[in-house]
Design an enzyme around this catalytic site. Structure first.
Site, PDB file in Angstrom:
ATOM      1  N   SER A   1      -2.810 -16.353  26.125  1.00 16.52           N
ATOM      2  CA  SER A   1      -2.780 -15.164  26.987  1.00 16.52           C
ATOM      3  C   SER A   1      -3.325 -15.536  28.355  1.00 16.52           C
ATOM      4  CB  SER A   1      -3.671 -14.104  26.334  1.00 16.52           C
ATOM      5  OG  SER A   1      -3.870 -13.009  27.200  1.00 16.52           O
TER       6      SER A   1
ATOM      7  N   TYR B   1     -11.190 -10.686  22.309  1.00 13.83           N
ATOM      8  CA  TYR B   1      -9.837 -11.251  22.450  1.00 13.83           C
ATOM      9  C   TYR B   1      -9.852 -12.347  23.514  1.00 13.83           C
ATOM     10  CZ  TYR B   1      -4.738 -11.195  23.316  1.00 13.83           C
ATOM     11  OH  TYR B   1      -3.417 -11.538  23.484  1.00 13.83           O
TER      12      TYR B   1
HETATM   13  P1  NAP Z   1       2.212  -7.430  17.962  1.00 12.26           P
HETATM   14  O1  NAP Z   1       3.477  -6.735  18.293  1.00 12.26           O
HETATM   15  O2  NAP Z   1       1.027  -6.638  17.548  1.00 12.26           O
HETATM   16  O3  NAP Z   1       2.547  -8.522  16.848  1.00 12.26           O
HETATM   17  C1  NAP Z   1       1.528  -9.259  16.271  1.00 12.26           C
HETATM   18  C2  NAP Z   1       2.064  -9.861  15.004  1.00 12.26           C
HETATM   19  O4  NAP Z   1       1.014 -10.603  14.373  1.00 12.26           O
HETATM   20  C3  NAP Z   1       2.494  -8.793  13.979  1.00 12.26           C
HETATM   21  O5  NAP Z   1       3.656  -9.235  13.327  1.00 12.26           O
HETATM   22  C4  NAP Z   1       1.319  -8.751  13.037  1.00 12.26           C
HETATM   23  O6  NAP Z   1       1.640  -8.311  11.728  1.00 12.26           O
HETATM   24  C5  NAP Z   1       0.939 -10.208  13.031  1.00 12.26           C
HETATM   25  N1  NAP Z   1      -0.389 -10.459  12.472  1.00 12.26           N
HETATM   26  C6  NAP Z   1      -1.573  -9.948  12.871  1.00 12.26           C
HETATM   27  N2  NAP Z   1      -2.553 -10.388  12.068  1.00 12.26           N
HETATM   28  C7  NAP Z   1      -1.970 -11.211  11.147  1.00 12.26           C
HETATM   29  C8  NAP Z   1      -2.454 -11.951  10.058  1.00 12.26           C
HETATM   30  N3  NAP Z   1      -3.751 -11.944   9.725  1.00 12.26           N
HETATM   31  N4  NAP Z   1      -1.569 -12.713   9.343  1.00 12.26           N
HETATM   32  C9  NAP Z   1      -0.260 -12.728   9.676  1.00 12.26           C
HETATM   33  N5  NAP Z   1       0.264 -12.007  10.677  1.00 12.26           N
HETATM   34  C10 NAP Z   1      -0.590 -11.262  11.411  1.00 12.26           C
HETATM   35  O7  NAP Z   1       1.700  -8.319  19.194  1.00 12.26           O
HETATM   36  P2  NAP Z   1       2.474  -9.137  20.328  1.00 12.26           P
HETATM   37  O8  NAP Z   1       2.174  -8.463  21.606  1.00 12.26           O
HETATM   38  O9  NAP Z   1       3.866  -9.395  19.926  1.00 12.26           O
HETATM   39  O10 NAP Z   1       1.631 -10.480  20.320  1.00 12.26           O
HETATM   40  C11 NAP Z   1       2.189 -11.746  19.957  1.00 12.26           C
HETATM   41  C12 NAP Z   1       1.337 -12.827  20.576  1.00 12.26           C
HETATM   42  O11 NAP Z   1       1.398 -12.721  22.019  1.00 12.26           O
HETATM   43  C13 NAP Z   1      -0.145 -12.735  20.230  1.00 12.26           C
HETATM   44  O12 NAP Z   1      -0.662 -14.021  20.065  1.00 12.26           O
HETATM   45  C14 NAP Z   1      -0.745 -12.068  21.452  1.00 12.26           C
HETATM   46  O13 NAP Z   1      -2.118 -12.369  21.578  1.00 12.26           O
HETATM   47  C15 NAP Z   1       0.084 -12.702  22.540  1.00 12.26           C
HETATM   48  N6  NAP Z   1       0.073 -11.978  23.812  1.00 12.26           N
HETATM   49  C16 NAP Z   1       0.656 -10.755  23.919  1.00 12.26           C
HETATM   50  C17 NAP Z   1       0.656 -10.121  25.149  1.00 12.26           C
HETATM   51  C18 NAP Z   1       1.318  -8.789  25.340  1.00 12.26           C
HETATM   52  O14 NAP Z   1       1.269  -8.270  26.498  1.00 12.26           O
HETATM   53  N7  NAP Z   1       1.931  -8.192  24.327  1.00 12.26           N
HETATM   54  C19 NAP Z   1       0.049 -10.711  26.277  1.00 12.26           C
HETATM   55  C20 NAP Z   1      -0.544 -11.956  26.128  1.00 12.26           C
HETATM   56  C21 NAP Z   1      -0.510 -12.583  24.900  1.00 12.26           C
HETATM   57  P3  NAP Z   1       1.670  -6.729  11.317  1.00 12.26           P
HETATM   58  O15 NAP Z   1       2.979  -6.184  11.829  1.00 12.26           O
HETATM   59  O16 NAP Z   1       1.569  -6.779   9.852  1.00 12.26           O
HETATM   60  O17 NAP Z   1       0.496  -6.079  11.988  1.00 12.26           O
END
Ligand code: NAP
Length: 288
Positions: free
Chosen positions: A137, A193
């Site tokens: 991130s 985070y």
């Molecule tokens: P998201 O939509 O909340 O998706 C997160 C995924 O991780 C979901 O499929 C969730 O499963 C899964 N997960 C969480 N805990 C887990 C565990 N213990 N074991 C297995 N799976 C698990 O989030 P996202 O925004 O797509 O984030 C994806 C990545 O991008 C992350 O690393 C996040 O930190 C990074 N990121 C996102 C942003 C942003 O603006 N969105 C910005 C910077 C970085 P469930 O569906 O079961 O909850």
């Protein structure tokens, strides 16, 4: 068609789901969509199948070493090894502007400690010239820290896993004992985070230093993306956000190693604490 085996953690929704879709569209033959919940995982598989794509599925709870080992053993038995591993699964604390110990622990466990569990079980099955991408991130850039000792220790050329463990333990202890000093950080929103993602970026460098088989390991900030993690806030769609991670694992030269990528596919200097803060919470607030 490219005859590779790829696996994305936490890919039943969000950026991970879109990465699976993009990998399949780019012609990667075997792509594992993984999820901690079977029903959510299989529903995601159905969504992709309805678009004419053919993903594979495996259950994977990244904080459970038995689940991680089972998944790695399965991939090894079925395919002999893995070519692309994307560590995408992560969580945010529920309260963005408060630092609560009970919320900080699972964030550090999922976003940092689980990566070590995955390293233990998946790194031995990585093929020659494999690629690992840790989804970090902007909140994981070193500019999020103000504490000079931690900046020096984490950006040192010889940083070790012990240094990173000490950093996350120092943070958790300070939250637990109420001794956290806000001045050690540039901003304190989503602090657990931030700490977990700074740790992940430092770990990327350590992992790259230790791995053999010409494997490349990089991290990336995927952008501010509309997902459930951001409660729908963000600039980019998941489809847009999937392009840069897929570029890093398919298109970048194999010699690019231990780098921190930005969503525009450019490399940023992760070690420079003097550049303007990446991960400015005011940017997020504008969308709230
Ligand atoms: P998201 O939509 O909340 O998706 C997160 C995924 O991780 C979901 O499929 C969730 O499963 C899964 N997960 C969480 N805990 C887990 C565990 N213990 N074991 C297995 N799976 C698990 O989030 P996202 O925004 O797509 O984030 C994806 C990545 O991008 C992350 O690393 C996040 O930190 C990074 N990121 C996102 C942003 C942003 O603006 N969105 C910005 C910077 C970085 P469930 O569906 O079961 O909850």
């Amino acid at each position: 068609m490219c005859d590779k085996v790829a696996l994305v953690t936490g890919s039943n929704q969000g950026i991970g789901f879109a990465i699976v879709e993009e990998l399949l569209k780019r012609g990667v033959k075997t792509v594992y969509l993984t999820a901690r919940n079977e029903q959510r995982g299989l529903e995601a598989i159905e969504k992709l199948k309805s678009k004419g794509l053919n993903p594979n599925f495996h259950l994977l709870e990244v904080t459970d070493s038995t689940s991680v080992k089972k998944c790695a053993d399965y991939v090894k038995t079925k395919h002999g090894g893995l070519d692309i591993l994307i560590n995408n699964a992560a969580v945010l604390p529920e309260h963005w502007e408060e630092i609560i110990y009970e919320e900080a622990v699972p964030v550090i466990t999922t976003n940092y400690h689980a990566i070590l569990t995955i390293q233990e079980h998946f790194f031995p099955i990585l093929n020659q010239d494999a690629r690992v991408l840790n989804i970090s991130s902007d909140l994981g850039h070193i500019s999020n820290l103000r504490n000079k000792n931690w900046i020096a220790r984490l950006t040192a050329k010889d940083v070790t896993k012990a240094d990173i463990d000490a950093f996350v333990n120092w943070f958790l202890d300070s939250v637990k004992t109420g001794t956290l000093k806000p001045e050690d950080f540039t901003q304190t929103q989503m602090l657990a985070y931030r700490v977990s993602k700074v740790a992940l970026c430092a770990l990327t460098i350590v992992q790259q230093g230790e791995i053999d088989r010409n494997i490349s390991i990089n991290s990336i900030h995927p952008g501010f993306v509309q997902t459930s993690m951001t409660r729908g806030l963000g600039v980019f769609t998941i489809e847009e956000a999937s392009k840069a991670p897929v570029y890093v694992v398919l298109d970048v030269d194999q010699s690019v190693k231990g780098q921190y990528f930005w969503y525009d596919k450019k490399i940023k200097d992760w070690r420079n604490p003097g550049i303007p803060l990446f991960g400015d919470f005011e940017t997020i607030r504008k969308y709230m």
